[in-house]
Design a protein around this motif. Structure first.
Motif, PDB file in Angstrom:
ATOM      1  N   SER A   7       0.902  -1.234   0.068  1.00  0.00           N
ATOM      2  CA  SER A   7       0.158  -0.152  -0.048  1.00  0.00           C
ATOM      3  C   SER A   7       0.722   1.207  -0.065  1.00  0.00           C
ATOM      4  CB  SER A   7      -1.052  -0.103   0.993  1.00  0.00           C
ATOM      5  OG  SER A   7      -0.222   0.013   2.323  1.00  0.00           O
ATOM      6  N   ARG A   8       2.043   1.076   0.649  1.00  0.00           N
ATOM      7  CA  ARG A   8       2.917   2.257   0.763  1.00  0.00           C
ATOM      8  C   ARG A   8       3.366   2.550  -0.813  1.00  0.00           C
ATOM      9  NH1 ARG A   8       7.373   1.499   4.052  1.00  0.00           N
ATOM     10  NH2 ARG A   8       8.653   1.235   2.238  1.00  0.00           N
ATOM     11  N   ALA A   9       3.799   1.514  -1.419  1.00  0.00           N
ATOM     12  CA  ALA A   9       4.246   1.530  -2.848  1.00  0.00           C
ATOM     13  C   ALA A   9       2.987   2.244  -3.914  1.00  0.00           C
ATOM     14  CB  ALA A   9       4.514   0.224  -3.343  1.00  0.00           C
ATOM     15  N   ALA A  10       1.808   1.851  -3.609  1.00  0.00           N
ATOM     16  CA  ALA A  10       0.633   2.251  -4.485  1.00  0.00           C
ATOM     17  C   ALA A  10       0.506   3.751  -4.112  1.00  0.00           C
ATOM     18  CB  ALA A  10      -0.752   1.517  -3.972  1.00  0.00           C
ATOM     19  N   TYR A  11       0.818   4.051  -2.849  1.00  0.00           N
ATOM     20  CA  TYR A  11       0.792   5.480  -2.551  1.00  0.00           C
ATOM     21  C   TYR A  11       1.451   6.514  -3.434  1.00  0.00           C
ATOM     22  CZ  TYR A  11      -1.012   9.497  -0.036  1.00  0.00           C
ATOM     23  OH  TYR A  11      -1.683  10.676   0.164  1.00  0.00           O
ATOM     24  N   LYS A  12       2.648   6.041  -3.490  1.00  0.00           N
ATOM     25  CA  LYS A  12       3.804   6.715  -4.181  1.00  0.00           C
ATOM     26  C   LYS A  12       3.236   6.993  -5.786  1.00  0.00           C
ATOM     27  CE  LYS A  12       7.502   4.646  -1.693  1.00  0.00           C
ATOM     28  NZ  LYS A  12       8.546   3.537  -2.130  1.00  0.00           N
ATOM     29  N   LEU A  13       2.661   5.887  -6.419  1.00  0.00           N
ATOM     30  CA  LEU A  13       2.118   5.907  -7.644  1.00  0.00           C
ATOM     31  C   LEU A  13       0.897   6.986  -7.835  1.00  0.00           C
ATOM     32  CD1 LEU A  13       2.141   5.332 -10.585  1.00  0.00           C
ATOM     33  CD2 LEU A  13       0.823   2.849 -10.121  1.00  0.00           C
ATOM     34  N   LYS A  14       0.063   6.864  -6.790  1.00  0.00           N
ATOM     35  CA  LYS A  14      -1.119   7.850  -6.722  1.00  0.00           C
ATOM     36  C   LYS A  14      -0.677   9.195  -6.720  1.00  0.00           C
ATOM     37  CE  LYS A  14      -4.223   4.548  -4.515  1.00  0.00           C
ATOM     38  NZ  LYS A  14      -4.898   4.184  -3.345  1.00  0.00           N
ATOM     39  N   GLU A  15       0.546   9.381  -5.884  1.00  0.00           N
ATOM     40  CA  GLU A  15       0.954  10.793  -5.832  1.00  0.00           C
ATOM     41  C   GLU A  15       1.580  11.072  -7.135  1.00  0.00           C
ATOM     42  OE1 GLU A  15       3.671  11.042  -2.261  1.00  0.00           O
ATOM     43  OE2 GLU A  15       4.626  12.899  -3.181  1.00  0.00           O
ATOM     44  N   LEU A  16       2.547  10.465  -7.735  1.00  0.00           N
ATOM     45  CA  LEU A  16       2.829  10.713  -9.270  1.00  0.00           C
ATOM     46  C   LEU A  16       1.729  10.667 -10.127  1.00  0.00           C
ATOM     47  CD1 LEU A  16       5.660   7.987  -9.272  1.00  0.00           C
ATOM     48  CD2 LEU A  16       5.965  10.510  -8.988  1.00  0.00           C
ATOM     49  N   GLN A  17       0.857  10.239 -10.212  1.00  0.00           N
ATOM     50  CA  GLN A  17      -0.372  10.299 -10.856  1.00  0.00           C
ATOM     51  C   GLN A  17      -1.169  11.619 -11.022  1.00  0.00           C
ATOM     52  OE1 GLN A  17      -1.580   8.966 -13.408  1.00  0.00           O
ATOM     53  NE2 GLN A  17      -3.869   9.407 -13.698  1.00  0.00           N
ATOM     54  N   ARG A  18      -1.216  12.021  -9.515  1.00  0.00           N
ATOM     55  CA  ARG A  18      -1.898  13.399  -9.205  1.00  0.00           C
ATOM     56  C   ARG A  18      -1.060  14.500  -9.808  1.00  0.00           C
ATOM     57  NH1 ARG A  18      -2.774  11.800  -3.901  1.00  0.00           N
ATOM     58  NH2 ARG A  18      -1.099  12.699  -3.328  1.00  0.00           N
ATOM     59  N   LYS A  19       0.237  14.437  -9.538  1.00  0.00           N
ATOM     60  CA  LYS A  19       1.336  15.554  -9.953  1.00  0.00           C
ATOM     61  C   LYS A  19       1.201  15.569 -11.543  1.00  0.00           C
ATOM     62  CE  LYS A  19       4.709  15.359  -6.512  1.00  0.00           C
ATOM     63  NZ  LYS A  19       6.051  15.142  -6.263  1.00  0.00           N
ATOM     64  N   PHE A  20       1.299  14.204 -12.167  1.00  0.00           N
ATOM     65  CA  PHE A  20       1.746  14.194 -13.491  1.00  0.00           C
ATOM     66  C   PHE A  20       0.904  13.721 -14.540  1.00  0.00           C
ATOM     67  CE2 PHE A  20       5.752  14.339 -11.301  1.00  0.00           C
ATOM     68  CZ  PHE A  20       6.494  15.333 -11.746  1.00  0.00           C
ATOM     69  N   GLY A  21      -0.159  12.935 -13.962  1.00  0.00           N
ATOM     70  CA  GLY A  21      -1.291  12.700 -14.878  1.00  0.00           C
ATOM     71  C   GLY A  21      -0.746  11.563 -16.286  1.00  0.00           C
ATOM     72  N   ILE A  22      -0.158  10.417 -15.376  1.00  0.00           N
ATOM     73  CA  ILE A  22       0.314   9.678 -16.195  1.00  0.00           C
ATOM     74  C   ILE A  22      -0.418   8.447 -16.891  1.00  0.00           C
ATOM     75  CG2 ILE A  22       2.262   7.793 -16.105  1.00  0.00           C
ATOM     76  CD1 ILE A  22       2.905   9.027 -13.237  1.00  0.00           C
ATOM     77  N   ILE A  23      -1.565   8.131 -16.352  1.00  0.00           N
ATOM     78  CA  ILE A  23      -2.398   6.946 -16.938  1.00  0.00           C
ATOM     79  C   ILE A  23      -3.660   7.629 -17.046  1.00  0.00           C
ATOM     80  CG2 ILE A  23      -1.038   5.005 -16.688  1.00  0.00           C
ATOM     81  CD1 ILE A  23      -2.533   4.472 -14.094  1.00  0.00           C
ATOM     82  N   GLY A  24      -4.381   7.077 -17.972  1.00  0.00           N
ATOM     83  CA  GLY A  24      -5.996   7.413 -18.115  1.00  0.00           C
ATOM     84  C   GLY A  24      -6.793   6.338 -18.448  1.00  0.00           C
ATOM     85  N   PRO A  25      -8.207   6.579 -18.313  1.00  0.00           N
ATOM     86  CA  PRO A  25      -8.922   5.474 -18.725  1.00  0.00           C
ATOM     87  C   PRO A  25      -8.769   4.971 -19.983  1.00  0.00           C
ATOM     88  CG  PRO A  25     -10.299   7.522 -17.562  1.00  0.00           C
ATOM     89  CD  PRO A  25      -8.713   7.752 -17.912  1.00  0.00           C
ATOM     90  N   GLY A  26      -9.070   3.563 -20.218  1.00  0.00           N
ATOM     91  CA  GLY A  26      -8.989   2.935 -21.436  1.00  0.00           C
ATOM     92  C   GLY A  26      -7.735   2.722 -22.009  1.00  0.00           C
ATOM     93  N   GLU A  27      -6.606   2.993 -21.317  1.00  0.00           N
ATOM     94  CA  GLU A  27      -5.230   3.082 -21.740  1.00  0.00           C
ATOM     95  C   GLU A  27      -4.605   1.428 -21.314  1.00  0.00           C
ATOM     96  OE1 GLU A  27      -3.825   7.441 -21.564  1.00  0.00           O
ATOM     97  OE2 GLU A  27      -2.847   6.195 -20.349  1.00  0.00           O
ATOM     98  N   HIS A  28      -3.912   1.023 -22.257  1.00  0.00           N
ATOM     99  CA  HIS A  28      -3.331  -0.249 -21.955  1.00  0.00           C
ATOM    100  C   HIS A  28      -1.871  -0.010 -21.164  1.00  0.00           C
ATOM    101  CE1 HIS A  28      -6.312  -2.091 -24.242  1.00  0.00           C
ATOM    102  NE2 HIS A  28      -6.055  -3.165 -23.712  1.00  0.00           N
ATOM    103  N   VAL A  29      -1.347  -0.545 -20.173  1.00  0.00           N
ATOM    104  CA  VAL A  29      -0.064  -0.459 -19.280  1.00  0.00           C
ATOM    105  C   VAL A  29       0.616  -1.525 -19.258  1.00  0.00           C
ATOM    106  CG1 VAL A  29       0.979   0.490 -17.281  1.00  0.00           C
ATOM    107  CG2 VAL A  29      -1.353   1.644 -17.864  1.00  0.00           C
TER     108      VAL A  29
END
Ligand code: SAM
Length: 183
Positions: A7-29
């Motif tokens: 969950s700590r790892a996921a929190y880092k990704l959430k933070e990066l997503q909030r700042k940089f908008g890296i991924i969006g709906p419908g995208e393949h990752v």
């Protein structure tokens, strides 16, 4: 303990997503270094699509996840990713995200070298499989070669940045390299 870690790892990704908008709906990752799956779960929630997740360690079954157990340093992975894209009916991913890191040794320069090799490999994989306009983000342990690694790849993207997260342990050398808009 591993749940807290995930969950700590996921929190880092959430933070990066909030700042940089890296991924969006419908995208393949394509996600590298996915186990135990904290990021994977979040990516699947945001995109609503199947996440292709790679790790050398096993990962529990999750809905909407195609897991490839593989070493990213090996050559076989490239063919396996290509086959997986075919199954999905896609030619490329809109994002390549990596939290991959070997178990840290405590020796900063050894950890940095290992991290350099992983980051460079992630960027090579993104070079093959990331769509034009796509984003690549990876975790990195800072050291002498950090700027070299960043400069080596930044001109292939419209936007690039080195950032840290509040969720990282205080005083750690962990940063994230962000590349958006593959040219
Ligand atoms: N992001 C994950 C999460 O939220 O649950 C945590 C990832 S953990 C920090 C780093 C992962 O990188 C480990 O599971 C490790 O097995 C993986 N890893 C390290 N070197 C690797 C390699 N050469 N190939 C594939 N996976 C690797």
């Amino acid at each position: 303990k591993s749940e807290n870690y995930a969950s700590r790892a996921a929190y880092k990704l959430k933070e990066l997503q909030r700042k940089f908008g890296i991924i969006g709906p419908g995208e393949h990752v394509l996600e590298i270094g996915s186990s135990p799956g904290g990021w994977t779960k979040y990516i699947a929630e945001v995109t609503g699509k199947s996440v292709v997740a790679v790790d050398i360690s096993p990962m529990k079954y999750m809905d909407n996840v195609i897991f490839l157990k593989a070493d990213i340093m090996g050559d076989q992975l490239i063919d396996r990713i290509r086959d997986t894209l075919k199954v999905l009916g896609k030619e490329s991913f809109q994002a390549v995200l990596s939290d991959a890191m070997v178990k840290t040794s405590g020796n900063g320069s050894i950890d940095h070298s290992a991290s350099y090799m992983i980051g460079n490999r992630v960027m090579e994989i993104a070079n093959i499989f990331l769509s034009t306009g796509g984003s690549c983000v990876f975790k990195h342990f800072q050291g002498d070669m950090t700027q070299d690694l960043f400069r080596k790849w930044k001109d292939s993207y419209r936007f690039s940045r080195i950032t840290n997260t509040r969720a990282s342990r205080h005083g750690s050398r962990e940063i994230y390299m962000i590349f958006k808009g593959k040219l």
